[in-house]
Structures are given as structure tokens and as C-alpha cells.
Write an enzyme that holds these catalytic residues in place. Structure first.
Site, PDB file in Angstrom:
ATOM      1  N   GLN A  29       1.934  -6.736  -3.414  1.00 58.01           N
ATOM      2  CA  GLN A  29       2.333  -6.725  -2.000  1.00 58.01           C
ATOM      3  C   GLN A  29       3.668  -5.982  -1.831  1.00 58.01           C
ATOM      4  O   GLN A  29       3.906  -5.001  -2.492  1.00 58.01           O
ATOM      5  CB  GLN A  29       2.378  -8.140  -1.404  1.00 58.01           C
ATOM      6  CG  GLN A  29       1.021  -8.789  -1.285  1.00 58.01           C
ATOM      7  CD  GLN A  29       0.628  -9.536  -2.539  1.00 58.01           C
ATOM      8  OE1 GLN A  29       1.441 -10.162  -3.200  1.00 58.01           O
ATOM      9  NE2 GLN A  29      -0.627  -9.476  -2.886  1.00 58.01           N
ATOM     10  N   ASP A  33       0.817  -1.215   0.000  1.00 55.20           N
ATOM     11  CA  ASP A  33       0.000   0.000   0.000  1.00 55.20           C
ATOM     12  C   ASP A  33       0.850   1.264   0.000  1.00 55.20           C
ATOM     13  O   ASP A  33       0.411   2.323   0.451  1.00 55.20           O
ATOM     14  CB  ASP A  33      -0.956   0.030   1.212  1.00 55.20           C
ATOM     15  CG  ASP A  33      -1.748  -1.249   1.350  1.00 55.20           C
ATOM     16  OD1 ASP A  33      -2.364  -1.663   0.349  1.00 55.20           O
ATOM     17  OD2 ASP A  33      -1.744  -1.842   2.448  1.00 55.20           O
ATOM     18  N   GLY A  60      -4.143  -4.339  -4.033  1.00 49.62           N
ATOM     19  CA  GLY A  60      -4.701  -3.410  -5.007  1.00 49.62           C
ATOM     20  C   GLY A  60      -3.864  -2.169  -5.180  1.00 49.62           C
ATOM     21  O   GLY A  60      -3.102  -1.777  -4.303  1.00 49.62           O
ATOM     22  N   HIS A  61      -3.999  -1.555  -6.342  1.00 50.61           N
ATOM     23  CA  HIS A  61      -3.438  -0.239  -6.612  1.00 50.61           C
ATOM     24  C   HIS A  61      -4.595   0.730  -6.796  1.00 50.61           C
ATOM     25  O   HIS A  61      -5.544   0.431  -7.516  1.00 50.61           O
ATOM     26  CB  HIS A  61      -2.619  -0.229  -7.913  1.00 50.61           C
ATOM     27  CG  HIS A  61      -1.447  -1.138  -7.901  1.00 50.61           C
ATOM     28  ND1 HIS A  61      -0.449  -1.051  -6.961  1.00 50.61           N
ATOM     29  CD2 HIS A  61      -1.084  -2.136  -8.739  1.00 50.61           C
ATOM     30  CE1 HIS A  61       0.472  -1.973  -7.223  1.00 50.61           C
ATOM     31  NE2 HIS A  61       0.099  -2.644  -8.289  1.00 50.61           N
ATOM     32  N   LYS A 109       2.631   2.337  -5.348  1.00 46.71           N
ATOM     33  CA  LYS A 109       3.596   2.029  -6.405  1.00 46.71           C
ATOM     34  C   LYS A 109       3.256   2.697  -7.738  1.00 46.71           C
ATOM     35  O   LYS A 109       4.123   2.873  -8.592  1.00 46.71           O
ATOM     36  CB  LYS A 109       3.714   0.514  -6.573  1.00 46.71           C
ATOM     37  CG  LYS A 109       4.426  -0.161  -5.399  1.00 46.71           C
ATOM     38  CD  LYS A 109       4.640  -1.637  -5.619  1.00 46.71           C
ATOM     39  CE  LYS A 109       3.425  -2.470  -5.339  1.00 46.71           C
ATOM     40  NZ  LYS A 109       3.024  -2.500  -3.918  1.00 46.71           N
TER      41      LYS A 109
END
Length: 426
Positions: free
Chosen positions: A226, A13, A43-44, A16
Site C-alpha cells: 500500500q 500503485d 499488488g506489484h 515501487k
């Protein structure tokens, strides 16, 4: 022929997408973005203008025109989630036609989703904090050589043999241990084969394709799901994911050899968060922790769970720099810290009266680590409009330089807001 690896330096989190944006802002043309590990358990969130996109299984490159997004062989794929995400993006006008999926990627069958949930409940206080999406059991099947791969969809006889073999074992657990009904072979076959024809145009030998792209001078960005401390080998085991989320995992998860990697970028927040169970030395269980959570909107993209929050941990950053071979850090969410008079930074751990400047060797020592803090002056000026390092308040500049000197690699950019344009380059 640049091959760039992008990893998270903490527990995930970190943002990225900011590093991908940085490359675009510096004129770097990214031709391929490869997701090389994990599944739909992370998730992004990508903000483009007024539009916000939450991606779970798809690589972030799916949102960039001209980029070929690739789901590599190291990913485990829930086909239902894949097509739900694709349909949602297409409904918003995003072109998803370039997506490629490795023929060697493993599929998440329905029985593994069931097993993941019941196993976690069975563990009780010893639970890992899994998202219950079948990722762990599917990686276990891969290692036990009873997994189902994308390519198996196109040989129905092989698919049936593999499903039958897996269910001989899984149904014993479901029925005799967890008191659940047995899963029917036909039920699994119908679900998986129902996606086969729609998936077919996307399936490719992605390792061959990516290596040829590098031969042709294309740029390939390999994007970890991750983060470092969730890596199954180098993270805070057993409170980790089931795959290799460090830079080395980019090779096994994509089929690109290590000799072709030119740069390893690691993304690190200006503070620290994690989701799920496990030790977290700088965690704040007080008003400061809640302040960080609210200021930073720290709720999981995939699960919606509130994230655990704490101050910046330079011991973790140094560890990430070492195990990933980090060339440069991207420091995100600096704007979240605006309004603090002072900002603590963890510079070392105290474990039973012994100072540790590096990551403790054992799980026990890490669990008992007490952070040793240094205090740095905070700032009150809004920094979301800053576009150069000199625009930042002097206190913010000093904080960044202090964090850089403690973290084991240079900081190449700073995120000062959620949008793509809110990046300060150093």
C-alpha cells in the site's frame, strides 16, 4: 550494513518495483527484500523484458536471482494465495526456493474472509472499499489477541485452542447479525493444517536472520505494501488499510530497529491515483481523468478495479516526505503525461477560503479541500527511449524540477516506461 526502506508516497500503485530496479542499475547488490506489512490486498506489476509478473503477497525480490525474499512478521498471510502465487511463478521457471516467512506473521483464516465481505456489504454507503480478502479482520484479531500465527501450525493443540476461541466470537456475528451459517472448527483446522508441511521449510525467525545479515554487511530492502495515505495512523482514515505502510512500519513489521535504517525512498507517480472510497482532492471526473486512466493503464493489479485519477498533488508529496523522513523520491510514469499541452499541479488547498500549504489537520477539512493549481508546459515528444535527464524534452525537465521543488525531497530517478531499463537517473 545498509537497510533501505521503500514506501509509496500516495495511495498506492505508484510502481515501487521501479525503485528496486534503480538500485540494481546503480550497482547496489540487494541481498534481502522484505515485505513488512499488508497482505494480498495490494499488488506489484513487474515487467522484465517481454514478461509481465503480477505479485500480490510475495515481495518483488522473488523475481531477482540471488535475492532472499522475506515475508515479515507484520504481514498477514493467506496460505492459499501464497502457494497459488508460488506455483504460478514456478510454472514460469522462477526459482522460489529462497522464500522465508516469519514464524510470527499472522494467518488469514477462512472465517475472516467471509466476515470481511459481509461486513463491507452491511456498511452500504459507509463502506471503506476493502478488497474483501480478510486483511482487516485479521489485523483486528491481532490487536484483540485472538489471532493465529504461522508458528501455531506446528502445535496443533494451541492451534485448536485459538481457532475455538476465535469462533466463539465470530460465529455469533455470522449467525445472529449476518444470517450466515456457523463455521466449524474442524473446517478451519483442516484448511490451515493442510499447508503446514509445505510451509515448514520456509518458516524462520526472520528478525534474527535480518539483523545478522546487516551485521555481516548485507543489504536489506524493506518494501511497503500500500502507501502513505493508506497508513492506518497517518493515512486518510478511515479510508485506509489496516497496517502501517509508512517507513516506521518497516521496523515493527520486520524486527529491524530504526537505528539501522540508512535510506528512505518514496515512490510517487507524475500524477495521482487511488482505488477504493475516500476523499481525493485532485480527482478528475471528466475526460482528463479518463485520459489519464487509459494512458496509464490504471487498473488494479490485484482487483482489476479502474483507479480514480487526478493531477499531481504536491501537498500529499510534502506530507509523505515529512512522515516518512524521505531521503529521495522516485518519480514514475512520467511518460503517461506525454501529449498534454499543459499539465496542472496542485500546489496547495483552499478550504473554506483558507489556503493550506500543508495537509489539513482534520478529515473534514481534507474532505472539503479544493486544489489550487499551477499550470506547467507539456510536451509531445516520446520520452520512453530517454536514458538521461538531458535526453528529456525541456518541458519535461522543467516539470520534474518544479515537482521536485514542491515535494520536500530530491528526485533521484524517473520512470519513463514500464520496463526495468526505462529509468532516468538524476
Amino acid at each position: 550494513m545498509p537497510a533501505i526502506v521503500l514506501v509509496g508516497a500516495q495511495w498506492g500503485d505508484e510502481g515501487k518495483g521501479k525503485a528496486t530496479d534503480l538500485l540494481g542499475n546503480t550497482g547496489e547488490v540487494i541481498d534481502y527484500v522484505v515485505k513488512f506489512n499488508g497482505g494480498n490486498n495490494a499488488g506489484h506489476t513487474v515487467v522484465i523484458g517481454t514478461e509481465k509478473y503480477a505479485l500480490h503477497l510475495l515481495p518483488s525480490g522473488i523475481l531477482t536471482p540471488g535475492v532472499t525474499p522475506v515475508i515479515g512478521n507484520g504481514v498477514v498471510v493467506d496460505l492459499n494465495v501464497l502457494f497459488e502465487e508460488l506455483d504460478a511463478l514456478q510454472a514460469r521457471g522462477v526459482d522460489t526456493s529462497r522464500l522465508l516467512v516469519s514464524a510470527s506473521a499472522h494467518l488469514i483464516p477462512p472465517y475472516n474472509r467471509t466476515l470481511d465481505k459481509v461486513t463491507e456489504r452491511f456498511l452500504g454507503s459507509r463502506r471503506i472499499g476493502t478488497t474483501g480478502r480478510g486483511i482487516g479482520p485479521t489485523y483486528a484479531d491481532k490487536m484483540n489477541r485472538i489471532g493465529i500465527r504461522v508458528q501455531d501450525l506446528y502445535d496443533e493443540k494451541i492451534l485448536e485452542q485459538k481457532v475455538t476461541g476465535a469462533l466463539e466470537q465470530k460465529n455469533q456475528l455470522l449467525v445472529k447479525v449476518y444470517n450466515r451459517r456457523a463455521v466449524e472448527i474442524a473446517e478451519v483446522m483442516d484448511e490451515l493444517l493442510g499447508y503446514a508441511e509445505r510451509l515448514r521449510p520456509m518458516v524462520a525467525d526472520t528478525s534474527l536472520l535480518l539483523n545478522k545479515a546487516l551485521d555481516d554487511g548485507k543489504t536489506v530492502l524493506m518494501e511497503a505494501g500500500q502507501a502513505t495515505l493508506l497508513d492506518v495512523d497517518h493515512g486518510t482514515y478511515p479510508f485506509v488499510t489496516s497496517s502501517n505502510a509508512i517507513s516506521a512500519g518497516a521496523c515493527t513489521g520486520s524486527g529491524i530497529p530504526p537505528t539501522r535504517i540508512d535510506r528512505v525512498m518514496a515512490v510517487v507517480k507524475a500524477y495521482t491515483t487511488r482505488v477504493g472510497e475516500g476523499p481525493f482532492p485532485t480527482e478528475l471526473l471528466d475526460a482528463d481523468g479518463e485520459w489519464l486512466r487509459q494512458q496509464g493503464a490504471e487498473f488494479g493489479t490485484t482487483t482489476g478495479r479502474p483507479r480514480r485519477c487526478g493531477w499531481y498533488d504536491s501537498v500529499i508529496a510534502r506530507y509523505a516526505a515529512r512522515v516518512n523522513g524521505v531521503s529521495d523520491f522516485v518519480l514514475t510514469k512520467l511518460d503517461t503525461l506525454t501529449g498534454r499541452s499543459t499539465i496542472p499541479v496542485c500546489v496547495a488547498y483552499d478550504v473554506g477560503g483558507v489556503r493550506h500549504d500543508e495537509m489539513p489537520m482534520t478529515q473534514t477539512d481534507f474532505h472539503h479541500a479544493v486544489p489550487v493549481y499551477e499550470e506547467f508546459d507539456g510536451w509531445s515528444d516520446d520520452i520512453t527511449g530517454c536514458r538521461s535527464f538531458d535526453d528529456l524534452p525541456k518541458e519535461a525537465q522543467s516539470y520534474v524540477r518544479a515537482v521536485e521543488s514542491l515535494s520536500g525531497a530530491r528526485i533521484s530517478a524517473i520512470g519513463v516506461g514500464p520496463e526495468r531499463s526505462q529509468i532516468v537517473q538524476l
